[in-house]
Design an enzyme around this catalytic site. Sequence first.
Site, short mmCIF file in Angstrom:
data_model
loop_
_atom_site.label_atom_id
_atom_site.label_comp_id
_atom_site.label_asym_id
_atom_site.label_seq_id
_atom_site.Cartn_x
_atom_site.Cartn_y
_atom_site.Cartn_z
N TYR A 55 3.96 29.82 -53.09
CA TYR A 55 5.00 29.06 -52.24
C TYR A 55 5.70 28.41 -53.48
CZ TYR A 55 2.87 30.01 -47.59
OH TYR A 55 2.44 30.48 -46.71
N LEU A 56 6.90 28.37 -53.05
CA LEU A 56 8.20 27.53 -53.73
C LEU A 56 7.57 26.42 -54.42
CD1 LEU A 56 10.76 27.74 -54.82
CD2 LEU A 56 11.61 26.55 -52.86
#
Length: 85
Positions: free
Chosen positions: A62-63
Amino acid sequence: MESRIGIQPVSASATPNKAGGAIPRALTVEEIYSIADDFATAAKRAQTIVFDAIEIHAGHSYLISQFLSPLTFVFVITNSISFEK
Protein backbone atom coordinates in the site's frame (compact mmCIF):
# COMPACT_ATOMS: atom_id res chain seq x y z
CA MET A 1 -0.28 -2.51 -11.49
CA GLU A 2 -1.44 -0.64 -14.56
CA SER A 3 -3.47 -3.62 -15.76
CA ARG A 4 -5.61 -3.42 -12.59
CA ILE A 5 -6.22 0.33 -12.47
CA GLY A 6 -6.10 1.31 -16.14
CA ILE A 7 -3.65 4.21 -15.66
CA GLN A 8 0.03 4.60 -14.86
CA PRO A 9 0.48 3.80 -11.17
CA VAL A 10 2.02 6.27 -8.72
CA SER A 11 4.33 5.46 -5.85
CA ALA A 12 6.72 6.91 -3.30
CA SER A 13 9.39 6.82 -6.02
CA ALA A 14 9.79 5.56 -9.58
CA THR A 15 10.87 2.11 -8.44
CA PRO A 16 9.48 -0.85 -10.39
CA ASN A 17 7.24 -3.36 -8.61
CA LYS A 18 8.98 -6.66 -7.87
CA ALA A 19 6.07 -8.42 -9.63
CA GLY A 20 6.74 -6.45 -12.81
CA GLY A 21 4.43 -4.16 -14.70
CA ALA A 22 4.74 -0.50 -15.55
CA ILE A 23 7.23 1.65 -13.69
CA PRO A 24 5.23 3.92 -11.39
CA ARG A 25 5.43 7.68 -11.52
CA ALA A 26 6.85 9.21 -8.36
CA LEU A 27 4.35 11.41 -6.54
CA THR A 28 5.09 15.11 -6.43
CA VAL A 29 5.45 16.89 -3.10
CA GLU A 30 2.11 18.59 -3.72
CA GLU A 31 0.42 15.23 -4.39
CA ILE A 32 1.86 13.80 -1.17
CA TYR A 33 0.49 16.74 0.83
CA SER A 34 -2.88 16.34 -0.91
CA ILE A 35 -3.03 12.63 0.00
CA ALA A 36 -2.12 13.44 3.61
CA ASP A 37 -4.94 16.01 3.65
CA ASP A 38 -7.32 13.37 2.25
CA PHE A 39 -6.41 10.99 5.11
CA ALA A 40 -7.05 13.78 7.63
CA THR A 41 -10.40 14.59 6.01
CA ALA A 42 -11.43 10.93 6.13
CA ALA A 43 -10.43 10.69 9.81
CA LYS A 44 -12.45 13.81 10.59
CA ARG A 45 -15.49 12.31 8.83
CA ALA A 46 -15.12 9.14 10.91
CA GLN A 47 -14.92 11.25 14.08
CA THR A 48 -17.98 13.27 13.04
CA ILE A 49 -20.11 10.14 12.73
CA VAL A 50 -18.82 8.93 16.11
CA PHE A 51 -16.43 6.13 15.20
CA ASP A 52 -14.27 5.26 18.20
CA ALA A 53 -11.15 4.52 16.16
CA ILE A 54 -9.78 4.20 12.66
CA GLU A 55 -7.17 1.84 11.28
CA ILE A 56 -4.74 2.74 8.53
CA HIS A 57 -3.51 -0.36 6.72
CA ALA A 58 0.12 0.18 5.79
CA GLY A 59 1.23 -3.23 4.60
CA HIS A 60 1.48 -5.28 1.44
CA SER A 61 2.66 -2.55 -0.94
CA TYR A 62 0.00 0.00 0.00
CA LEU A 63 1.16 3.58 -0.59
CA ILE A 64 2.02 4.27 3.05
CA SER A 65 4.20 1.16 3.22
CA GLN A 66 6.03 2.29 0.09
CA PHE A 67 7.24 5.37 1.98
CA LEU A 68 8.45 3.17 4.85
CA SER A 69 10.37 0.64 2.74
CA PRO A 70 13.93 1.16 1.52
CA LEU A 71 13.01 -1.06 -1.45
CA THR A 72 10.39 1.37 -2.80
CA PHE A 73 11.30 4.77 -1.36
CA VAL A 74 14.22 6.67 -2.85
CA PHE A 75 14.36 10.06 -1.17
CA VAL A 76 15.26 12.93 -3.46
CA ILE A 77 15.86 16.32 -1.84
CA THR A 78 14.31 19.18 -3.76
CA ASN A 79 14.13 22.90 -3.13
CA SER A 80 10.44 22.58 -2.20
CA ILE A 81 11.19 20.59 0.96
CA SER A 82 12.21 22.42 4.13
CA PHE A 83 14.13 20.79 6.97
CA GLU A 84 13.78 23.65 9.43
CA LYS A 85 13.59 22.67 13.10
